[in-house]
Write a protein that holds these residues in place. Structure first.
Motif, PDB file in Angstrom:
ATOM      1  N   ARG A 259       0.833  -1.204   0.000  1.00  0.00           N
ATOM      2  CA  ARG A 259       0.000   0.000   0.000  1.00  0.00           C
ATOM      3  C   ARG A 259       0.867   1.253   0.000  1.00  0.00           C
ATOM      4  NH1 ARG A 259      -1.966   2.837   4.572  1.00  0.00           N
ATOM      5  NH2 ARG A 259      -1.290   1.110   5.891  1.00  0.00           N
ATOM      6  N   ALA A 260       0.593   2.158  -0.942  1.00  0.00           N
ATOM      7  CA  ALA A 260       1.276   3.449  -0.986  1.00  0.00           C
ATOM      8  C   ALA A 260       0.584   4.401  -0.012  1.00  0.00           C
ATOM      9  CB  ALA A 260       1.250   4.021  -2.403  1.00  0.00           C
ATOM     10  N   VAL A 261       1.325   4.893   0.950  1.00  0.00           N
ATOM     11  CA  VAL A 261       0.782   5.732   2.016  1.00  0.00           C
ATOM     12  C   VAL A 261       0.739   7.187   1.556  1.00  0.00           C
ATOM     13  CG1 VAL A 261       1.196   6.527   4.390  1.00  0.00           C
ATOM     14  CG2 VAL A 261       1.666   4.147   3.755  1.00  0.00           C
ATOM     15  N   PRO A 262      -0.325   7.926   1.854  1.00  0.00           N
ATOM     16  CA  PRO A 262      -0.397   9.342   1.452  1.00  0.00           C
ATOM     17  C   PRO A 262       0.571  10.211   2.246  1.00  0.00           C
ATOM     18  CG  PRO A 262      -2.303   8.745   2.782  1.00  0.00           C
ATOM     19  CD  PRO A 262      -1.566   7.474   2.508  1.00  0.00           C
ATOM     20  N   HIS A 263       1.063  11.269   1.584  1.00  0.00           N
ATOM     21  CA  HIS A 263       2.023  12.182   2.206  1.00  0.00           C
ATOM     22  C   HIS A 263       1.651  13.632   1.929  1.00  0.00           C
ATOM     23  CE1 HIS A 263       4.311   8.420   1.785  1.00  0.00           C
ATOM     24  NE2 HIS A 263       5.090   8.848   2.771  1.00  0.00           N
ATOM     25  N   VAL A 264       2.004  14.500   2.863  1.00  0.00           N
ATOM     26  CA  VAL A 264       1.865  15.942   2.694  1.00  0.00           C
ATOM     27  C   VAL A 264       3.216  16.590   2.961  1.00  0.00           C
ATOM     28  CG1 VAL A 264      -0.584  16.030   3.263  1.00  0.00           C
ATOM     29  CG2 VAL A 264       1.117  16.234   5.091  1.00  0.00           C
ATOM     30  N   LEU A 265       3.394  17.781   2.401  1.00  0.00           N
ATOM     31  CA  LEU A 265       4.643  18.517   2.555  1.00  0.00           C
ATOM     32  C   LEU A 265       4.573  19.359   3.825  1.00  0.00           C
ATOM     33  CD1 LEU A 265       7.283  18.819   0.932  1.00  0.00           C
ATOM     34  CD2 LEU A 265       6.285  20.854  -0.132  1.00  0.00           C
ATOM     35  N   VAL A 266       5.498  19.120   4.758  1.00  0.00           N
ATOM     36  CA  VAL A 266       5.555  19.846   6.019  1.00  0.00           C
ATOM     37  C   VAL A 266       6.959  20.424   6.187  1.00  0.00           C
ATOM     38  CG1 VAL A 266       5.282  19.729   8.528  1.00  0.00           C
ATOM     39  CG2 VAL A 266       3.837  18.312   7.050  1.00  0.00           C
ATOM     40  N   ASP A 267       7.054  21.762   6.173  1.00  0.00           N
ATOM     41  CA  ASP A 267       8.351  22.433   6.319  1.00  0.00           C
ATOM     42  C   ASP A 267       9.379  21.900   5.332  1.00  0.00           C
ATOM     43  OD1 ASP A 267       7.351  23.965   8.440  1.00  0.00           O
ATOM     44  OD2 ASP A 267       7.880  22.425   9.911  1.00  0.00           O
ATOM     45  N   GLY A 268       8.920  21.690   4.092  1.00  0.00           N
ATOM     46  CA  GLY A 268       9.832  21.282   3.025  1.00  0.00           C
ATOM     47  C   GLY A 268      10.117  19.800   2.938  1.00  0.00           C
ATOM     48  N   GLU A 269       9.512  18.987   3.808  1.00  0.00           N
ATOM     49  CA  GLU A 269       9.739  17.553   3.775  1.00  0.00           C
ATOM     50  C   GLU A 269       8.404  16.812   3.751  1.00  0.00           C
ATOM     51  OE1 GLU A 269      12.162  16.316   6.998  1.00  0.00           O
ATOM     52  OE2 GLU A 269      13.962  17.382   6.288  1.00  0.00           O
ATOM     53  N   TYR A 270       8.367  15.698   3.026  1.00  0.00           N
ATOM     54  CA  TYR A 270       7.140  14.917   2.964  1.00  0.00           C
ATOM     55  C   TYR A 270       7.002  14.040   4.196  1.00  0.00           C
ATOM     56  CZ  TYR A 270       5.790  16.385  -1.659  1.00  0.00           C
ATOM     57  OH  TYR A 270       5.363  17.136  -2.715  1.00  0.00           O
ATOM     58  N   GLN A 271       5.776  14.048   4.755  1.00  0.00           N
ATOM     59  CA  GLN A 271       5.469  13.252   5.925  1.00  0.00           C
ATOM     60  C   GLN A 271       4.167  12.491   5.698  1.00  0.00           C
ATOM     61  OE1 GLN A 271       5.301  15.584   9.528  1.00  0.00           O
ATOM     62  NE2 GLN A 271       7.249  16.611   9.126  1.00  0.00           N
ATOM     63  N   ALA A 272       4.108  11.272   6.246  1.00  0.00           N
ATOM     64  CA  ALA A 272       2.871  10.491   6.228  1.00  0.00           C
ATOM     65  C   ALA A 272       2.044  10.920   7.439  1.00  0.00           C
ATOM     66  CB  ALA A 272       3.183   9.006   6.269  1.00  0.00           C
ATOM     67  N   LYS A 273       1.445  12.096   7.343  1.00  0.00           N
ATOM     68  CA  LYS A 273       0.808  12.755   8.488  1.00  0.00           C
ATOM     69  C   LYS A 273      -0.679  12.451   8.593  1.00  0.00           C
ATOM     70  CE  LYS A 273       0.445  17.385  10.566  1.00  0.00           C
ATOM     71  NZ  LYS A 273       0.780  18.837  10.383  1.00  0.00           N
ATOM     72  N   TYR A 274      -1.362  12.272   7.467  1.00  0.00           N
ATOM     73  CA  TYR A 274      -2.808  12.090   7.456  1.00  0.00           C
ATOM     74  C   TYR A 274      -3.185  10.839   6.667  1.00  0.00           C
ATOM     75  CZ  TYR A 274      -2.540  17.117   8.504  1.00  0.00           C
ATOM     76  OH  TYR A 274      -2.237  18.334   9.041  1.00  0.00           O
ATOM     77  N   GLN A 275      -4.408  10.384   6.880  1.00  0.00           N
ATOM     78  CA  GLN A 275      -4.961   9.300   6.081  1.00  0.00           C
ATOM     79  C   GLN A 275      -6.395   9.642   5.708  1.00  0.00           C
ATOM     80  OE1 GLN A 275      -3.725   6.087   4.725  1.00  0.00           O
ATOM     81  NE2 GLN A 275      -5.544   6.814   3.643  1.00  0.00           N
ATOM     82  N   ARG A 276      -6.638   9.842   4.427  1.00  0.00           N
ATOM     83  CA  ARG A 276      -7.969  10.186   3.937  1.00  0.00           C
ATOM     84  C   ARG A 276      -8.865   8.954   3.947  1.00  0.00           C
ATOM     85  NH1 ARG A 276     -12.449  11.911   2.516  1.00  0.00           N
ATOM     86  NH2 ARG A 276     -12.841  13.298   0.749  1.00  0.00           N
ATOM     87  N   GLN A 277     -10.063   9.082   4.567  1.00  0.00           N
ATOM     88  CA  GLN A 277     -11.046   7.995   4.611  1.00  0.00           C
ATOM     89  C   GLN A 277     -12.254   8.430   3.788  1.00  0.00           C
ATOM     90  OE1 GLN A 277     -13.617   6.181   4.647  1.00  0.00           O
ATOM     91  NE2 GLN A 277     -14.222   5.553   6.682  1.00  0.00           N
ATOM     92  N   PRO A 278     -12.344   8.013   2.515  1.00  0.00           N
ATOM     93  CA  PRO A 278     -13.373   8.550   1.610  1.00  0.00           C
ATOM     94  C   PRO A 278     -14.616   7.687   1.437  1.00  0.00           C
ATOM     95  CG  PRO A 278     -11.686   7.465   0.323  1.00  0.00           C
ATOM     96  CD  PRO A 278     -11.331   7.241   1.770  1.00  0.00           C
ATOM     97  N   ASP A 279     -14.891   6.738   2.340  1.00  0.00           N
ATOM     98  CA  ASP A 279     -16.047   5.863   2.149  1.00  0.00           C
ATOM     99  C   ASP A 279     -17.372   6.594   1.920  1.00  0.00           C
ATOM    100  OD1 ASP A 279     -14.843   3.409   2.065  1.00  0.00           O
ATOM    101  OD2 ASP A 279     -15.309   2.841   4.126  1.00  0.00           O
ATOM    102  N   PRO A 280     -17.651   7.734   2.591  1.00  0.00           N
ATOM    103  CA  PRO A 280     -18.947   8.391   2.339  1.00  0.00           C
ATOM    104  C   PRO A 280     -19.168   8.753   0.874  1.00  0.00           C
ATOM    105  CG  PRO A 280     -18.007   9.218   4.367  1.00  0.00           C
ATOM    106  CD  PRO A 280     -16.949   8.361   3.726  1.00  0.00           C
ATOM    107  N   GLN A 281     -18.094   9.045   0.135  1.00  0.00           N
ATOM    108  CA  GLN A 281     -18.233   9.399  -1.280  1.00  0.00           C
ATOM    109  C   GLN A 281     -17.470   8.413  -2.163  1.00  0.00           C
ATOM    110  OE1 GLN A 281     -15.048  12.220  -2.691  1.00  0.00           O
ATOM    111  NE2 GLN A 281     -15.857  13.422  -0.991  1.00  0.00           N
ATOM    112  N   THR A 282     -17.502   7.151  -1.778  1.00  0.00           N
ATOM    113  CA  THR A 282     -16.735   6.134  -2.498  1.00  0.00           C
ATOM    114  C   THR A 282     -16.908   6.170  -4.016  1.00  0.00           C
ATOM    115  OG1 THR A 282     -16.401   4.544  -0.713  1.00  0.00           O
ATOM    116  CG2 THR A 282     -16.639   3.637  -2.903  1.00  0.00           C
ATOM    117  N   PRO A 283     -18.120   6.282  -4.574  1.00  0.00           N
ATOM    118  CA  PRO A 283     -18.229   6.289  -6.036  1.00  0.00           C
ATOM    119  C   PRO A 283     -17.499   7.457  -6.683  1.00  0.00           C
ATOM    120  CG  PRO A 283     -20.368   5.883  -5.013  1.00  0.00           C
ATOM    121  CD  PRO A 283     -19.445   6.336  -3.918  1.00  0.00           C
TER     122      PRO A 283
END
Length: 530
Positions: A259-283
């Motif tokens: 599984r490829a983990v999502p990342h966001v840019l924090v102070d110039g570096e990528y971090q696996a900080k959040y995890q999006r849970q999109p089941d309510p709008q799955t389609p």
């Protein structure tokens, strides 16, 4: 304040895309299809392209993908990316780059599973096309005929809005209606039921991108089929195509070992900080898949709905989805090309005069995806990344498209897409980046603001004072914000989630028995009454 900026598509940006992609260790372009394009005499005027593509051009373009991907990985520092290319019935390129998660050595490959975000809309549209071809439902079926509990603000629109209307984003609902409800913890049914509170723009003549409009239509199709959406998708598309790493369930994505983990840019570096849970709008945004699986899906598209000699999707049912149904990006000048949307697909015309079909996907919490298909050349590319959207996926597909159609990269797509995506990480709110005025008035006694403020769309807002600190609580998950004094009866709070980039600041203004929340007032629905 932008209304529910969910990053799940980017229609204007998508309309710029001509083609692009990259993937993992599958066969390279050693034996592409030998089919030749139809001679001009056999084409309609609308099928004639302005630039010929000589034999071998697609091979040459594929041969440059490694270099394109490696350069973009180095310049952007995104953690991982996967690319696949389909030519005719063959997967001619599949490769992964980088890692699935920063701080590990786990490599991305062609089987690594990514969240697709809004690319899910195109995948879901083929699920619906399968049901249209089977006679279960039609693109022109009114949604309320299958979901009698569903309603919009206008009774006539409620009775007449169809599956196709929602999939073309022409319902009249404002941009991203319902997305912030999802951020607050409302489930799929709860969000859809609240859409009746939202004022509508003109029906069928305005294009507004809505995740929960798509979701409403998909729920209607699922109801007609007698299955839930996840099962219907598996039974009609994923299973028959052998897409063993693909699912419309978030729990399946989380259970994948590769599984490829999502990342966001924090102070110039990528971090696996959040995890999006999109089941309510799955389609609309909840599919997870690999480029190897999506290559199977693309070969089915290229073959007009056929897979291994079996017709999975009727071509007549698929055609409305992949052809223009509404103008999504009107021409800004007389010499510019307009962009269009079908039913779950972007449709545009490239500078070479060829129709392209595409879609982007983006989660601010860490995913950027894109695919492009050029039907006249039987070639398609898909790119998946595990980083907040920077336009990298679109850059790969656009450069590849240039190489296929012109033999060279003719535009500075890297700068164009960097600029196009630059504003997406900007904080929300008029006060973002500012400091409290030095002459600000002090608030009244904090206890005077306490109470439950009602709102039929958002639900109750509970304001509580504890230890000289005012807090605001919203939604079924009890999302709590600290209210900080700003000026008199105006306080500030920091919204969070998919639609609120870091640094966002919103205002909460009290006036007698009312409370207005700036962040939740994009569609004029942000006033709560005590």
């Amino acid at each position: 304040m932008r209304s529910g900026r969910n990053f799940l598509c980017l229609a204007v940006v998508c309309s710029m895309v001509v083609l692009g992609g990259c993937t993992d260790d599958a066969p390279t372009a050693s034996s592409p299809p030998t089919s030749e394009p139809a001679p001009p005499s056999d084409l309609s005027p609308g099928q004639v392209a302005g630039v010929d593509v000589p034999s071998g051009r697609i091979d040459e373009a594929v041969g440059k993908l490694d270099g394109i991907a490696e350069e973009l990985m180095a310049s952007s520092n995104i953690p991982g990316m996967a690319i696949a290319v389909v030519h005719g019935s063959d997967v001619v390129y599949s490769k992964g780059f980088g890692v699935r998660e920063v701080g590990t050595d786990d490599p991305v490959d062609g089987d690594s599973v990514f969240q697709l975000a809004s690319l899910s809309k195109s995948v879901g549209a083929t699920v619906i096309a399968s049901q249209v071809g089977a006679g279960v439902i039609d693109w022109s079926t009114p949604v309320v005929s299958e979901l009698p509990w569903f309603a919009l603000d206008d009774p006539w629109v409620t009775e007449n809005i169809t599956v196709g209307d929602f999939y073309a984003h022409r319902s009249g609902l404002p941009e991203h209606a319902g997305d912030l409800l999802e951020d607050l913890g409302y489930d799929r049914r709860q969000v859809l039921e609240r859409l009746r509170e939202v004022p509508l723009d003109p029906f069928r003549s305005t294009y507004h991108y809505t995740n929960f409009g798509i979701t409403a239509a998909a729920e209607a199709v699922a109801a007609a089929s007698g299955k839930d959406w996840d099962t219907l998708s598996q039974d009609t598309i994923y299973g028959p195509l052998g897409m063993t790493s693909t699912s419309s369930s978030f729990s399946d994505y989380m259970a994948r070992a590769d599984r490829a983990v999502p990342h966001v840019l924090v102070d110039g570096e990528y971090q696996a900080k959040y995890q999006r849970q999109p089941d309510p709008q799955t389609p609309a945004g909840g599919v997870s898949s690999s480029v190897n699986d999506l290559a199977k899906w693309l070969t089915m598209l290229v073959a007009d709905g056929t897979h291994d000699g079996r017709q999975l999707v009727d071509p007549d049912a698929l055609l409305p989805a992949v052809s223009a149904q509404i103008v999504s990006s009107p021409s800004a000048t007389p010499d510019s090309r307009a962009g269009y949307y079908g039913f779950g697909f972007n449709v545009s015309t490239s500078a070479a005069g060829r129709t392209t079909v595409s879609h982007s996907g983006a989660f601010a919490l860490g995913a950027g995806t894109n695919f492009v298909w050029i039907p006249s050349l039987d070639v398609a590319i898909v790119v998946l990344t595990n980083a907040a959207p920077l336009g990298i996926a679109e850059t790969v597909t656009a450069e590849f498209a240039d190489l296929v159609q012109f033999g060279e990269v003719r535009e500075d797509w890297r700068t164009l897409y960097k600029n196009a995506f630059a504003g997406m990480s900007e904080p929300e709110g008029e006060l973002a980046g500012t400091t409290r005025p030095s002459n600000a008035a002090e608030p009244q006694a904090l206890s005077s603001y306490e109470g439950v403020y009602q709102n039929s769309y958002w639900g109750p807002a509970t304001v509580t004072e504890v230890d000289q600190q005012l807090t605001l609580t919203l939604g079924p998950d009890g999302t709590t914000y600290e209210l900080m004094p700003w000026d008199g009866d105006t306080f500030t709070f920091e919204p969070s989630g998919e639609n609120a980039p870091d640094g966002s600041i919103s205002q909460a203004t009290f006036d007698a028995n009312t409370l207005t929340l700036e962040f939740f007032d994009g569609d004029g629905l942000g006033r709560f009454t005590k």
